[in-house]
Design a protein around this motif. Structure first.
Motif, PDB file in Angstrom:
ATOM      1  N   LYS A 177      -4.011   3.070  -7.610  1.00  0.00           N
ATOM      2  CA  LYS A 177      -5.171   2.650  -6.818  1.00  0.00           C
ATOM      3  C   LYS A 177      -5.191   1.115  -6.709  1.00  0.00           C
ATOM      4  O   LYS A 177      -4.958   0.402  -7.689  1.00  0.00           O
ATOM      5  N   LYS A 226       0.937   4.259  -2.899  1.00  0.00           N
ATOM      6  CA  LYS A 226       0.629   5.681  -2.677  1.00  0.00           C
ATOM      7  C   LYS A 226       1.720   6.550  -3.268  1.00  0.00           C
ATOM      8  O   LYS A 226       1.445   7.599  -3.846  1.00  0.00           O
ATOM      9  N   ASP A 230       1.037   6.667  -6.829  1.00  0.00           N
ATOM     10  CA  ASP A 230      -0.337   7.073  -7.104  1.00  0.00           C
ATOM     11  C   ASP A 230      -1.098   5.986  -7.884  1.00  0.00           C
ATOM     12  O   ASP A 230      -1.740   6.249  -8.901  1.00  0.00           O
ATOM     13  N   GLU A 249       0.836  -1.221   0.000  1.00  0.00           N
ATOM     14  CA  GLU A 249       0.000   0.000   0.000  1.00  0.00           C
ATOM     15  C   GLU A 249       0.865   1.264   0.000  1.00  0.00           C
ATOM     16  O   GLU A 249       0.571   2.233  -0.714  1.00  0.00           O
TER      17      GLU A 249
END
Length: 549
Positions: free
Chosen positions: A429, A424, A427, A420
């Motif tokens: 998802k 991030k 960027d 995760e």
């Protein structure tokens, strides 16, 4: 057999017929000879009575058809003869029947008559006055008798021969009919001549023995066919004329002619000079082992001659598909070269930084920077070694874990949670779709497989893209798909992405980092779990990896 019996019976009938005819003629000849003697004696007795009463006048009343009568004086002078002139006849004193009659009262004799020139039976009797009365008659011999009966005898013989032939024909058919009707499939069930019982019993025993041998041979043939048909290796047996005597489907498949049918020359399967040379060498008596390249496969051909005495009567040819082995050897060579190259890079960096620090060219405030670089390269080296160890363990099946019930949804959620932070920063998802699916599997290996797929999908994704993990269960199968919106893989490269150290875009991969072993670990992990992994990808759109369990 019927003809032989017919001929034998006909021959026996002819022999019996002619022997019986001869015997009957002999018996009749003697019978009629005795009968003739009796008649002459009776006739002489009656005539003697007449002569004694009437004298010479009794001869005048003799009928024309009477037997020959001769009247002889005591001195042998012929006084009367009913056939010849007595004046021209010789003295009969020396005739044997006359002498016997003079001595004993009667006498008989058989001889050829000088007057009649025929075989004649004579009967003479002595009368009261001393004279001799003789009566004679021609005695026919057998040829003479037959001469007068030629036509009736021929008719009788023809009839008897025909009747014998007919009876012999019918009897021979009657005799052979039960034999021809024998059920040789079940010899002991036949009701036939007692003389044939030992033969039928022997046939029955031989049939049972033959059936056992045929059944054993059939079973051996079935076992042989079963073994050869289930062989991955190609198997061919040929004779000295190159004709194929036996083969299996693997041989046809490896030689590239699955529709070929046997009892043809093996050279029709492959007409290359190399293959023809192998066949010629083995039929000359040389054991031959040679590698041959076929379309999309490599084969090793081992040919052994079959000897009968000192002569080669054929050959056994074994064809081994060594494509995977050759490819494995090539991959191992590439793997060794790649590992050496991958190890050399971080080791060179570590060695270089350490040498700079050792020689004192680094300022104290820069030591931390160089140590950080050494640590980073060492970590890269450790990761590479760990990945190599993992693949080796999966290859050798050395990892032994117990299966357990795993919730795929929960496992996928944990994997996505571990990446995760990196997602991030880029960027990207992260999405998880599907429901809670329970499977019995090795959690640690499945975790490693999913992590590598997700990490790979994140590394090669676009800025602002997405990564989706989807769980699906249908038809007793579970599918786990990892889909990204990254750079994609060209169609010609998709079959090679699971090879060790293979990179589609080597320059881009260097910038991203990694060992190049991630997808290889995925492939070997799926093989260990008994699962299958597929890839669908479009360059510039993204890739989708699907694990089917």
């Amino acid at each position: 057999m019927t003809k032989r019996i017919f001929k034998s019976m006909l021959l026996v009938s002819m022999i019996v017929l002619f022997a019986g005819s001869g015997l009957i003629m002999g018996i009749l000849y003697h019978y009629f000879g005795k009968q003739l003697a009796k008649e002459l004696k009776t006739e002489a007795a009656y005539l003697a009575i007449a002569v004694e009463k009437e004298g010479m006048e009794a001869f005048d009343r003799l009928p024309p058809q009477t037997e020959r009568v001769t009247y002889i004086d005591e001195d042998g002078t012929v006084l009367f003869d009913s056939v010849a002139d007595e004046d021209d006849m010789d003295n009969h004193e020396n005739r044997s029947e006359i002498q016997k009659a003079l001595k004993t009262g009667s006498g008989t004799a058989v001889r050829k008559s000088d007057t009649l020139s025929e075989k004649t039976l004579y009967y003479a009797m002595k009368m009261a006055d001393g004279k001799v009365l003789r009566v004679s008659s021609v005695q026919y011999n057998i040829p003479g008798l037959l001469g007068g009966m030629v036509q009736p005898i021929l008719i009788i013989l023809i009839f008897m021969v025909g009747l014998s032939a007919l009876l012999a024909f019918r009897l021979s058919k009657k005799i052979t009919e039960p034999i021809n009707a024998l059920d040789l499939e079940h010899p002991e069930d036949n009701q036939v001549y007692d003389e044939l019982t030992p033969l039928l019993s022997k046939i029955s025993r031989q049939q049972k023995s033959l059936h056992r041998e045929i059944e054993d041979a059939r079973k051996q043939q079935e076992e042989f066919s079963l073994i050869t048909e289930n062989m991955e290796e190609g198997f061919l047996v040929i004779d000295k004329h190159t004709e194929v005597l036996s083969y299996n489907s693997s041989a046809l498949k490896l030689l590239g002619d699955s529709k070929w049918q046997g009892r043809q020359s093996i050279l029709t399967l492959n007409r290359s000079e190399e293959f023809q040379g192998i066949v010629e060498q083995v039929l000359e008596g040389h054991h031959t082992v040679r590698m041959m390249e076929f379309p999309e496969r490599s084969c090793q051909i081992a040919a052994n001659p079959v000897w009968q005495g000192k002569e080669v009567t054929g050959a056994v040819i074994i064809i081994l598909d060594v494509t995977e082995r050759m490819r494995g050897e090539q991959l191992r060579r590439e793997f060794t070269a790649n590992v050496s190259h991958e190890l050399k890079t971080p080791l060179t960096s570590i060695s270089g930084f350490a040498e700079i620090i050792k020689d004192g060219f680094v300022k104290p405030e820069d030591t931390k920077v160089f140590a950080s670089r050494i640590f980073k390269e060492a970590q890269r080296l450790i990761t590479l070694v760990n990945d190599v160890i993992k693949i080796s363990q999966l290859d050798e099946g050395e990892i032994v874990y117990q299966k357990e019930q795993v919730d795929l949804y929960q496992l996928s959620k944990e994997v996505l949670h571990r990446i995760e932070h990196s997602a991030k920063e880029k960027d990207v998802k992260l999405y998880l779709e599907g429901s809670h699916v329970q499977v019995s599997t090795v959690r640690m290996i499945l975790d490693e497989v999913l992590f590598n797929l997700c990490e790979n999908g994140l590394k090669y994704n676009k800025q602002g893209g997405s990564l989706t993990v989807t769980l699906k269960e249908e038809n007793n199968k579970v599918e786990i798909s990892v889909e990204d919106t990254g750079i994609g893989i060209p169609e010609g490269e998709q079959s090679r992405v699971f090879e060790r150290f293979y990179r589609v875009d080597k320059s881009h991969s260097k910038a991203i980092g990694g060992t190049g072993l991630g997808l290889s670990i995925v492939k070997h992990g799926c093989m260990y779990l008994g699962a299958k992994v597929d890839v669908e990808s479009t360059p510039g759109v993204g890739s989708k990896f699907t694990i089917t369990m």
